[in-house]
Design a protein around this motif. Structure first.
Motif, PDB file in Angstrom:
ATOM      1  N   ARG A  39      35.677  35.858  40.831  1.00 25.62           N
ATOM      2  CA  ARG A  39      36.975  35.254  41.167  1.00 25.62           C
ATOM      3  C   ARG A  39      37.082  33.841  40.575  1.00 25.62           C
ATOM      4  O   ARG A  39      38.181  33.379  40.261  1.00 25.62           O
ATOM      5  N   LEU A  88      35.970  42.041  42.412  1.00 23.55           N
ATOM      6  CA  LEU A  88      35.379  40.792  41.940  1.00 23.55           C
ATOM      7  C   LEU A  88      34.538  40.170  43.046  1.00 23.55           C
ATOM      8  O   LEU A  88      34.902  40.208  44.217  1.00 23.55           O
ATOM      9  N   ASP A 110      43.531  33.805  33.505  1.00 25.54           N
ATOM     10  CA  ASP A 110      44.984  33.608  33.556  1.00 25.54           C
ATOM     11  C   ASP A 110      45.455  32.709  32.423  1.00 25.54           C
ATOM     12  O   ASP A 110      46.481  32.973  31.790  1.00 25.54           O
ATOM     13  N   VAL A 156      38.610  41.820  34.597  1.00 26.77           N
ATOM     14  CA  VAL A 156      38.648  40.738  35.584  1.00 26.77           C
ATOM     15  C   VAL A 156      40.097  40.489  36.023  1.00 26.77           C
ATOM     16  O   VAL A 156      40.380  40.380  37.221  1.00 26.77           O
ATOM     17  N   ALA A 157      41.022  40.435  35.083  1.00 32.81           N
ATOM     18  CA  ALA A 157      42.432  40.219  35.423  1.00 32.81           C
ATOM     19  C   ALA A 157      42.974  41.362  36.274  1.00 32.81           C
ATOM     20  O   ALA A 157      43.738  41.132  37.217  1.00 32.81           O
ATOM     21  N   SER A 158      42.564  42.578  35.963  1.00 35.31           N
ATOM     22  CA  SER A 158      43.031  43.739  36.720  1.00 35.31           C
ATOM     23  C   SER A 158      42.550  43.720  38.160  1.00 35.31           C
ATOM     24  O   SER A 158      43.238  44.210  39.060  1.00 35.31           O
ATOM     25  N   LEU A 201      39.085  33.573  37.359  1.00 37.26           N
ATOM     26  CA  LEU A 201      40.499  33.920  37.297  1.00 37.26           C
ATOM     27  C   LEU A 201      41.362  32.832  36.667  1.00 37.26           C
ATOM     28  O   LEU A 201      42.303  33.143  35.937  1.00 37.26           O
ATOM     29  N   ALA A 246      42.097  41.075  39.961  1.00 34.50           N
ATOM     30  CA  ALA A 246      42.514  39.834  40.617  1.00 34.50           C
ATOM     31  C   ALA A 246      43.164  40.076  41.976  1.00 34.50           C
ATOM     32  O   ALA A 246      42.992  39.286  42.901  1.00 34.50           O
ATOM     33  N   ASP A 247      43.896  41.174  42.102  1.00 32.62           N
ATOM     34  CA  ASP A 247      44.619  41.440  43.353  1.00 32.62           C
ATOM     35  C   ASP A 247      43.832  42.292  44.336  1.00 32.62           C
ATOM     36  O   ASP A 247      44.360  42.656  45.381  1.00 32.62           O
TER      37      ASP A 247
END
Length: 118
Positions: free
Chosen positions: A87, A82, A94, A28-30, A90, A32-33
């Motif tokens: 999202r 996502l 984070d 999920v963090a990966s 996040l 994010a962008d």
């Protein structure tokens, strides 16, 4: 039926297991962008096996947190991204990442003290 993560058979407990899993958090963090290909995710998350990456992506897709888009090209191209539901995680992801990085020295110290007592 009211959701409760403390109820043995409540699906919310399964969801908590999913979103609390280390691989899920890192995926999920990966993402994010923006969307990533499978190989990009594998490089971004060293140590995850191909089997575990595939299983986790499928589970996240099943839970509606990730989309999988297949493009009809040769070689095949598949992107993962996502969803809006994904999202929404996040902020939590984070916060977990920030907490872990901020407190790792404290945890290592506690582990060392614990192991010394053993």
């Amino acid at each position: 039926m009211e959701a409760s993560v403390y109820a043995k058979d409540c699906p919310s407990r399964q969801l908590l297991d999913r979103i609390g899993d280390a691989w899920s958090v890192l995926i999920v963090a990966s993402l994010a962008d923006g969307a990533m290909r499978y190989t990009q995710l594998a490089h971004r998350i060293p140590g995850i096996s191909p089997k575990m990456l595939t299983q986790t992506l499928r589970a996240l897709e099943r839970d509606g947190l990730v989309t999988r888009t297949v493009y009809p090209v040769v070689p095949p191209r598949v992107d993962y991204a996502l969803t809006s539901l994904g999202r929404s995680l996040l902020g939590l992801v984070d916060a977990l990442q920030e907490w872990a990085e901020k407190h790792i020295a404290d945890v290592v110290e506690a582990r060392t003290a614990y192991d010394a007592r053993g």
